[in-house]
Design an enzyme around this catalytic site. Sequence first.
Site, PDB file in Angstrom:
ATOM      1  N   GLY A 133       0.827  -1.210   0.000  1.00 20.41           N
ATOM      2  CA  GLY A 133       0.000   0.000   0.000  1.00 20.41           C
ATOM      3  C   GLY A 133       0.859   1.257   0.000  1.00 20.41           C
ATOM      4  N   PHE A 188      -5.817  -5.696  -2.278  1.00 15.35           N
ATOM      5  CA  PHE A 188      -7.164  -5.116  -2.371  1.00 15.35           C
ATOM      6  C   PHE A 188      -7.056  -3.652  -2.809  1.00 15.35           C
ATOM      7  CE2 PHE A 188     -10.779  -3.016  -0.030  1.00 15.35           C
ATOM      8  CZ  PHE A 188     -11.718  -3.340  -0.986  1.00 15.35           C
ATOM      9  N   THR A 189      -6.240  -2.892  -2.111  1.00 14.94           N
ATOM     10  CA  THR A 189      -6.006  -1.498  -2.539  1.00 14.94           C
ATOM     11  C   THR A 189      -4.536  -1.245  -2.852  1.00 14.94           C
ATOM     12  OG1 THR A 189      -5.782  -0.825  -0.226  1.00 14.94           O
ATOM     13  CG2 THR A 189      -7.933  -0.513  -1.241  1.00 14.94           C
ATOM     14  N   GLY A 190      -3.688  -2.177  -2.506  1.00 19.53           N
ATOM     15  CA  GLY A 190      -2.258  -2.005  -2.782  1.00 19.53           C
ATOM     16  C   GLY A 190      -1.985  -2.276  -4.258  1.00 19.53           C
ATOM     17  N   ASP A 192      -4.227 -12.837   2.823  1.00 18.36           N
ATOM     18  CA  ASP A 192      -5.242 -12.002   3.455  1.00 18.36           C
ATOM     19  C   ASP A 192      -5.096 -12.170   4.972  1.00 18.36           C
ATOM     20  OD1 ASP A 192      -7.688 -11.173   4.621  1.00 18.36           O
ATOM     21  OD2 ASP A 192      -8.732 -11.470   2.712  1.00 18.36           O
ATOM     22  N   VAL A 193      -4.919 -11.067   5.697  1.00 15.91           N
ATOM     23  CA  VAL A 193      -4.673 -11.165   7.155  1.00 15.91           C
ATOM     24  C   VAL A 193      -5.863 -11.708   7.940  1.00 15.91           C
ATOM     25  CG1 VAL A 193      -2.854  -9.424   7.453  1.00 15.91           C
ATOM     26  CG2 VAL A 193      -5.262  -8.712   7.503  1.00 15.91           C
ATOM     27  N   LYS A 207     -13.643  -7.085   9.293  1.00 16.10           N
ATOM     28  CA  LYS A 207     -12.915  -8.355   9.451  1.00 16.10           C
ATOM     29  C   LYS A 207     -11.410  -8.131   9.341  1.00 16.10           C
ATOM     30  CE  LYS A 207     -16.193 -11.680   7.511  1.00 16.10           C
ATOM     31  NZ  LYS A 207     -16.445 -12.506   6.318  1.00 16.10           N
ATOM     32  N   ARG A 266       3.003 -16.137  19.650  1.00 14.78           N
ATOM     33  CA  ARG A 266       3.798 -17.364  19.471  1.00 14.78           C
ATOM     34  C   ARG A 266       5.281 -17.031  19.325  1.00 14.78           C
ATOM     35  NH1 ARG A 266       5.841 -19.951  15.115  1.00 14.78           N
ATOM     36  NH2 ARG A 266       4.590 -18.850  13.554  1.00 14.78           N
ATOM     37  N   TYR A 271     -14.803   1.139   9.603  1.00 13.66           N
ATOM     38  CA  TYR A 271     -13.386   1.503   9.735  1.00 13.66           C
ATOM     39  C   TYR A 271     -13.090   1.961  11.166  1.00 13.66           C
ATOM     40  CZ  TYR A 271      -8.945   3.842   8.577  1.00 13.66           C
ATOM     41  OH  TYR A 271      -7.627   4.243   8.527  1.00 13.66           O
TER      42      TYR A 271
HETATM   43  P1  NAD Z   1      -3.505   1.619   1.465  1.00 12.83           P
HETATM   44  O1  NAD Z   1      -4.890   1.258   1.079  1.00 12.83           O
HETATM   45  O2  NAD Z   1      -2.614   2.211   0.443  1.00 12.83           O
HETATM   46  O3  NAD Z   1      -2.745   0.369   2.103  1.00 12.83           O
HETATM   47  C1  NAD Z   1      -3.390  -0.677   2.781  1.00 12.83           C
HETATM   48  C2  NAD Z   1      -2.809  -1.980   2.263  1.00 12.83           C
HETATM   49  O4  NAD Z   1      -3.425  -3.076   2.965  1.00 12.83           O
HETATM   50  C3  NAD Z   1      -3.092  -2.197   0.770  1.00 12.83           C
HETATM   51  O5  NAD Z   1      -1.899  -2.566   0.119  1.00 12.83           O
HETATM   52  C4  NAD Z   1      -4.124  -3.312   0.765  1.00 12.83           C
HETATM   53  O6  NAD Z   1      -4.080  -4.105  -0.407  1.00 12.83           O
HETATM   54  C5  NAD Z   1      -3.766  -4.073   2.023  1.00 12.83           C
HETATM   55  N1  NAD Z   1      -4.878  -4.856   2.581  1.00 12.83           N
HETATM   56  C6  NAD Z   1      -6.159  -4.453   2.774  1.00 12.83           C
HETATM   57  N2  NAD Z   1      -6.872  -5.453   3.319  1.00 12.83           N
HETATM   58  C7  NAD Z   1      -6.020  -6.500   3.477  1.00 12.83           C
HETATM   59  C8  NAD Z   1      -6.169  -7.824   3.978  1.00 12.83           C
HETATM   60  N3  NAD Z   1      -7.349  -8.277   4.434  1.00 12.83           N
HETATM   61  N4  NAD Z   1      -5.089  -8.646   3.971  1.00 12.83           N
HETATM   62  C9  NAD Z   1      -3.885  -8.207   3.498  1.00 12.83           C
HETATM   63  N5  NAD Z   1      -3.688  -6.969   3.009  1.00 12.83           N
HETATM   64  C10 NAD Z   1      -4.754  -6.133   3.007  1.00 12.83           C
HETATM   65  O7  NAD Z   1      -3.614   2.603   2.729  1.00 12.83           O
HETATM   66  P2  NAD Z   1      -2.490   3.388   3.543  1.00 12.83           P
HETATM   67  O8  NAD Z   1      -2.826   4.817   3.486  1.00 12.83           O
HETATM   68  O9  NAD Z   1      -1.157   2.928   3.155  1.00 12.83           O
HETATM   69  O10 NAD Z   1      -2.810   2.885   5.032  1.00 12.83           O
HETATM   70  C11 NAD Z   1      -2.019   1.919   5.707  1.00 12.83           C
HETATM   71  C12 NAD Z   1      -2.515   1.788   7.144  1.00 12.83           C
HETATM   72  O11 NAD Z   1      -2.394   3.035   7.817  1.00 12.83           O
HETATM   73  C13 NAD Z   1      -3.964   1.364   7.238  1.00 12.83           C
HETATM   74  O12 NAD Z   1      -4.098   0.446   8.311  1.00 12.83           O
HETATM   75  C14 NAD Z   1      -4.678   2.655   7.561  1.00 12.83           C
HETATM   76  O13 NAD Z   1      -5.844   2.418   8.306  1.00 12.83           O
HETATM   77  C15 NAD Z   1      -3.637   3.388   8.379  1.00 12.83           C
HETATM   78  N6  NAD Z   1      -3.834   4.858   8.303  1.00 12.83           N
HETATM   79  C16 NAD Z   1      -3.512   5.568   7.192  1.00 12.83           C
HETATM   80  C17 NAD Z   1      -3.726   6.943   7.160  1.00 12.83           C
HETATM   81  C18 NAD Z   1      -3.371   7.797   5.975  1.00 12.83           C
HETATM   82  O14 NAD Z   1      -3.578   9.008   6.014  1.00 12.83           O
HETATM   83  N7  NAD Z   1      -2.824   7.264   4.912  1.00 12.83           N
HETATM   84  C19 NAD Z   1      -4.294   7.585   8.274  1.00 12.83           C
HETATM   85  C20 NAD Z   1      -4.640   6.817   9.386  1.00 12.83           C
HETATM   86  C21 NAD Z   1      -4.390   5.455   9.401  1.00 12.83           C
HETATM   87  N1  UDP Z   2      -2.223 -17.375  14.690  1.00 11.80           N
HETATM   88  C1  UDP Z   2      -1.538 -17.200  13.502  1.00 11.80           C
HETATM   89  N2  UDP Z   2      -0.218 -17.505  13.459  1.00 11.80           N
HETATM   90  C2  UDP Z   2       0.473 -17.982  14.519  1.00 11.80           C
HETATM   91  C3  UDP Z   2      -0.228 -18.144  15.745  1.00 11.80           C
HETATM   92  C4  UDP Z   2      -1.578 -17.821  15.793  1.00 11.80           C
HETATM   93  O1  UDP Z   2      -2.101 -16.775  12.498  1.00 11.80           O
HETATM   94  O2  UDP Z   2       1.661 -18.231  14.391  1.00 11.80           O
HETATM   95  C5  UDP Z   2      -3.631 -17.029  14.740  1.00 11.80           C
HETATM   96  C6  UDP Z   2      -4.502 -18.221  15.057  1.00 11.80           C
HETATM   97  O3  UDP Z   2      -5.304 -18.486  13.934  1.00 11.80           O
HETATM   98  C7  UDP Z   2      -5.349 -17.795  16.215  1.00 11.80           C
HETATM   99  C8  UDP Z   2      -5.064 -16.314  16.414  1.00 11.80           C
HETATM  100  O4  UDP Z   2      -3.811 -16.086  15.778  1.00 11.80           O
HETATM  101  O5  UDP Z   2      -6.714 -17.907  15.906  1.00 11.80           O
HETATM  102  C9  UDP Z   2      -4.965 -15.922  17.860  1.00 11.80           C
HETATM  103  O6  UDP Z   2      -3.969 -16.725  18.468  1.00 11.80           O
HETATM  104  P1  UDP Z   2      -3.960 -16.958  20.030  1.00 11.80           P
HETATM  105  O7  UDP Z   2      -2.820 -17.878  20.334  1.00 11.80           O
HETATM  106  O8  UDP Z   2      -3.976 -15.668  20.738  1.00 11.80           O
HETATM  107  O9  UDP Z   2      -5.365 -17.598  20.320  1.00 11.80           O
HETATM  108  P2  UDP Z   2      -5.898 -19.079  20.221  1.00 11.80           P
HETATM  109  O10 UDP Z   2      -5.066 -19.829  19.215  1.00 11.80           O
HETATM  110  O11 UDP Z   2      -5.744 -19.586  21.588  1.00 11.80           O
HETATM  111  O12 UDP Z   2      -7.307 -18.876  19.769  1.00 11.80           O
END
Ligand code: NAD
Ligand code: UDP
Length: 331
Positions: free
Chosen positions: A13, A37-39, A59-60, A92, A107, A146
């Site tokens: 991003g 998604f937006t990067g 995806d995180v 999410k 961990r 958000y």
């Molecule tokens: P951005 O949209 O350019 O970057 C966000 C990145 O996260 C993108 O590359 C996107 O693809 C990725 N992403 C989104 N959902 C994801 C998911 N589920 N799994 C993995 N990757 C995912 O925005 P940015 O301006 O670079 O913002 C970065 C962070 O800083 C964000 O968390 C935002 O909330 C925070 N932030 C930014 C600003 C600002 O002014 N730019 C202000 C306050 C907070």
């Molecule tokens: N998790 C992960 N990577 C790791 C360890 C944990 O993605 O190396 C995730 C896992 O899916 C879990 C979440 O992090 O649901 C929270 O982990 P935590 O140990 O706090 O909780 P628990 O596993 O006991 O639900």
Amino acid sequence: MGSKTILVTGGAGFLGSHLCDRLLADGHDVLCLDNFFTGAKRNIEHLIGHPRFELIRHDVTFPLYVEVDEIYNLACPASPIHYQHDPVQTTKTSVHGAINMLGLAKRLKCRIFQASTSEVYGDPAVHPQTEDYWGNVNPIGSRSCYDEGKRCAETLFFDYNRQHKLEIKVARIFNTYGPRMHPNDGRVVSNFIVQALKGDPISIYGDGSQTRSFCYVDDLIEGFVKLMTSPAGITGPINLGNPGEFTIRELAEMTLEMTGSKSKLVFRPLPEDDPKQRQPSITRARDLLDWHPEIPLREGLRHTINYFDLLLSDRSNEWQSPSSGMAGRVA
Ligand code: NAD
Ligand code: UDP
Ligand code: UDP
């Protein structure tokens, strides 16, 4: 400071890509995670092939098992157009994403940084905003996915800190701008510059008397690194932003003057829950991190205008394609 392996979520991003650049320059190995998604690949294409850079498409909201020494959690769409496109996924990403990254940090027993936001203050009744202000946030409006997602992520960070003794670093980021912003993500700085360069009308929402404080990206990234490398007892939340406060109308006029554009100002309705004013108090960052922004708005705008000028003149660039990810789909 020794060399580390550092995970940057949202690394493709706007802010994430600048952070990857900085960490590589400091000699670290960088694991850049993004679901695009937006990067954009364009933001990190200069790093592909770098021996200490690795890209993971992930995806995180799903668990992640990697071995790293530090985590910067930035993954989350940040502009209202993007985060309102799929609000459930936005919540999410903030909440499940925080749980997964905190679980990973637990961990690995490693430090974790959270990119929180000034939006946790909502439409603030306290001005400038200090970290002890709890905010004025609508829980059910169009910005809530958000704002409340980020608030819940902060709660999780502080509970993992209290319950699992995790070393956390929570930054509340105020409006930041600079090269690699999306040309069409609807944020005010990118909108105004692109409109001015194209000779399109400058869209002011409301009467333009609302204020924002704009921080140049390089200053912000310096603040990220100072916070991450600060003593363990410093958890935040810490505001990071530039206290220089401008009305949106002033920003429009400065952009017109600096681009030499003949674009006209047009006034459009103010979006729902649009905060009327925003200015960080950065006393905490000054005292605890010895950090303050150094780049004035005019200078930062000059770099940003140059970036967009090049981007718009590059006809082959991916932003122009209607099928190339979220940024390309937004009108
Ligand atoms: P951005 O949209 O350019 O970057 C966000 C990145 O996260 C993108 O590359 C996107 O693809 C990725 N992403 C989104 N959902 C994801 C998911 N589920 N799994 C993995 N990757 C995912 O925005 P940015 O301006 O670079 O913002 C970065 C962070 O800083 C964000 O968390 C935002 O909330 C925070 N932030 C930014 C600003 C600002 O002014 N730019 C202000 C306050 C907070
Ligand atoms: N998790 C992960 N990577 C790791 C360890 C944990 O993605 O190396 C995730 C896992 O899916 C879990 C979440 O992090 O649901 C929270 O982990 P935590 O140990 O706090 O909780 P628990 O596993 O006991 O639900
Ligand atoms: N804004 C505007 N014209 C635009 C885009 C935004 O007047 O083309 C206004 C918007 O209503 C808000 C301010 O500029 O008051 C900052 O908007 P942005 O979306 O950049 O950030 P945020 O509202 O999240 O601070």
